[in-house]
Design an enzyme around this catalytic site. Sequence first.
Site, PDB file in Angstrom:
ATOM      1  N   HIS A 161      87.591 146.100  58.102  1.00 20.20           N
ATOM      2  CA  HIS A 161      87.232 147.413  58.674  1.00 20.20           C
ATOM      3  C   HIS A 161      86.395 147.261  59.946  1.00 20.20           C
ATOM      4  O   HIS A 161      85.622 148.154  60.283  1.00 20.20           O
ATOM      5  CB  HIS A 161      86.466 148.273  57.657  1.00 20.20           C
ATOM      6  CG  HIS A 161      87.078 148.298  56.299  1.00 20.20           C
ATOM      7  ND1 HIS A 161      87.974 149.281  55.903  1.00 20.20           N
ATOM      8  CD2 HIS A 161      86.983 147.445  55.252  1.00 20.20           C
ATOM      9  CE1 HIS A 161      88.365 149.037  54.660  1.00 20.20           C
ATOM     10  NE2 HIS A 161      87.787 147.913  54.243  1.00 20.20           N
ATOM     11  N   SER A 282      86.204 144.846  89.344  1.00 22.17           N
ATOM     12  CA  SER A 282      86.412 146.266  89.600  1.00 22.17           C
ATOM     13  C   SER A 282      86.152 146.509  91.076  1.00 22.17           C
ATOM     14  O   SER A 282      85.293 145.869  91.674  1.00 22.17           O
ATOM     15  CB  SER A 282      85.439 147.077  88.750  1.00 22.17           C
ATOM     16  OG  SER A 282      85.239 148.345  89.338  1.00 22.17           O
ATOM     17  N   LYS A 288      81.548 144.150  86.853  1.00 17.63           N
ATOM     18  CA  LYS A 288      82.661 144.077  85.915  1.00 17.63           C
ATOM     19  C   LYS A 288      83.463 142.783  86.009  1.00 17.63           C
ATOM     20  O   LYS A 288      83.721 142.269  87.089  1.00 17.63           O
ATOM     21  CB  LYS A 288      83.638 145.241  86.156  1.00 17.63           C
ATOM     22  CG  LYS A 288      83.083 146.596  85.800  1.00 17.63           C
ATOM     23  CD  LYS A 288      82.851 146.776  84.308  1.00 17.63           C
ATOM     24  CE  LYS A 288      84.121 146.996  83.548  1.00 17.63           C
ATOM     25  NZ  LYS A 288      84.652 148.329  83.707  1.00 17.63           N
ATOM     26  N   GLU A 295      94.575 142.687  78.079  1.00 21.88           N
ATOM     27  CA  GLU A 295      94.853 144.138  78.107  1.00 21.88           C
ATOM     28  C   GLU A 295      96.305 144.412  78.471  1.00 21.88           C
ATOM     29  O   GLU A 295      96.965 145.272  77.884  1.00 21.88           O
ATOM     30  CB  GLU A 295      93.957 144.829  79.134  1.00 21.88           C
ATOM     31  CG  GLU A 295      92.514 144.956  78.707  1.00 21.88           C
ATOM     32  CD  GLU A 295      91.688 145.576  79.821  1.00 21.88           C
ATOM     33  OE1 GLU A 295      91.413 146.771  79.736  1.00 21.88           O
ATOM     34  OE2 GLU A 295      91.328 144.869  80.779  1.00 21.88           O
TER      35      GLU A 295
END
Length: 464
Positions: A161, A282, A288, A295
């Site tokens: 979980h 970024s 970043k 991804e």
Amino acid sequence: MSAEKTNQSWGGRFSEPVDAFVARFTASVDFDKRLYRHDIMGSIAHATMLEQAGVLSIAERDAIIDGLTQIQAEIEAGQFDWRVDLEDVHMNIEARLTDRIGITGKKLHTGRSRNDQVATDIRLWLRDEIDVIIKEITRLQEGLLEQAEQHADVIMPGFTHLQTAQPVSFGHHLLAWFEMLSRDHERLVDCRKRVNRMPLGSAALAGTTYPIQREITCRLLGFEAIGGNSLDGVSDRDFAIEFCAAASLAMMHLSRFSEELVLWTSAQFNFIELPDRFCTGSSIMPQKKNPDVPELVRGKSGRVFGALTGLLTLMKGQPLAYNKDNQEDKEPLFDAADTLRDSLRAFADMVPALKPRVEVMREAARRGFSTATDLADYLVRRGLPFRDCHEIVGHAVKYGVATGKDLAEMSLDELRQFSDQIGDDVFAVLTLEGSVNARDHIGGTAPAQVRAAVARGKALLAAR
Ligand code: ARG
């Protein structure tokens, strides 16, 4: 392209040229030209067989093979003029052959149809793709085994979980991905057997009146078996669907792998370091470092599932035998194979470069009461029923949450508030090492078992 210039190969039946837009609309050459190598391979085998069957002379066969070989060189040199008015890869190559060698070129299509030709080409193409893909799977698995071996003793929290559950070896976690990829490999090897059956000789749908010898083309093309029914031969696309199903499962695995890498590289987890070459920055936020490769792979899984759904829908309800619908099989299949191959390649390059932050992982495992089950198991060994132990440990955890202490940080007196069965030998089971070492059976997370699993994995790869 003018309507007048449209394909002449069926001209006899037609009293007006095909509409120019219809010619473009029905053409597939823009995407099926990537089958050229397999198309030529199939044609050379067919011509070789036709000579042995007495349909072509030796001189005709040689002229055809020579012409096709030169056409392949033209294509590979970027000198081939692909014509949309010639519809597809098959008619482009055949027309060029006739340009080059004259009337003999027109004999190549004796005893076959584009229907068995295209089915043959796709199978030959997919067989090669599968071979490249399974090599990439193996390369990725090798990386996982290396990392698992090196990090068998590194302890991280295992999750259920997405909540801290029990401590596990980082190597053990890596080997879970290894198992998934082993099944993907098996599935593709199995799928390849059904890809590798020969439809050539089915002709348009009913077979042909020429004395073809399908054993010869089968051997020349390295097929494992000859398709047993000509109607099925030209219309079966199960092999493409099966490939997309296997590819979908593999992409689903990579998407799960990706998701964990995305989580683990976040500042909140900070479990691993992904080298800069697999990330981007970024344009606005200077701090970043985005895990783009995982991804993107996570996102690309959708394309492959789409290909599977698309092909199932394409085939659903199609009457026998060949239908033009089938021309729509290629783009999803090509895209699924490209996407899987490239995703595997990116992962195979990336995995050996992953660096676990050993201390962060360890601290996370230590903080999450991850040895609570071990305490319960300890009490069971003292003779208490498991359910009661579960409750005792629950109280201890509640106390730990209130006081900010992990189980191993409590004093013996503190622990004995919850059960007088607890003795000072309890601390051995409350350590992370004690916890993982205790799970010492095949498939368990004890570092010794992780090393044994790595050895089994290496033997598996060596036997491929
Ligand atoms: N371009 C076609 C395809 O991809 C080749 C087969 C065409 N056959 C036909 N009878 N129109 O399926």
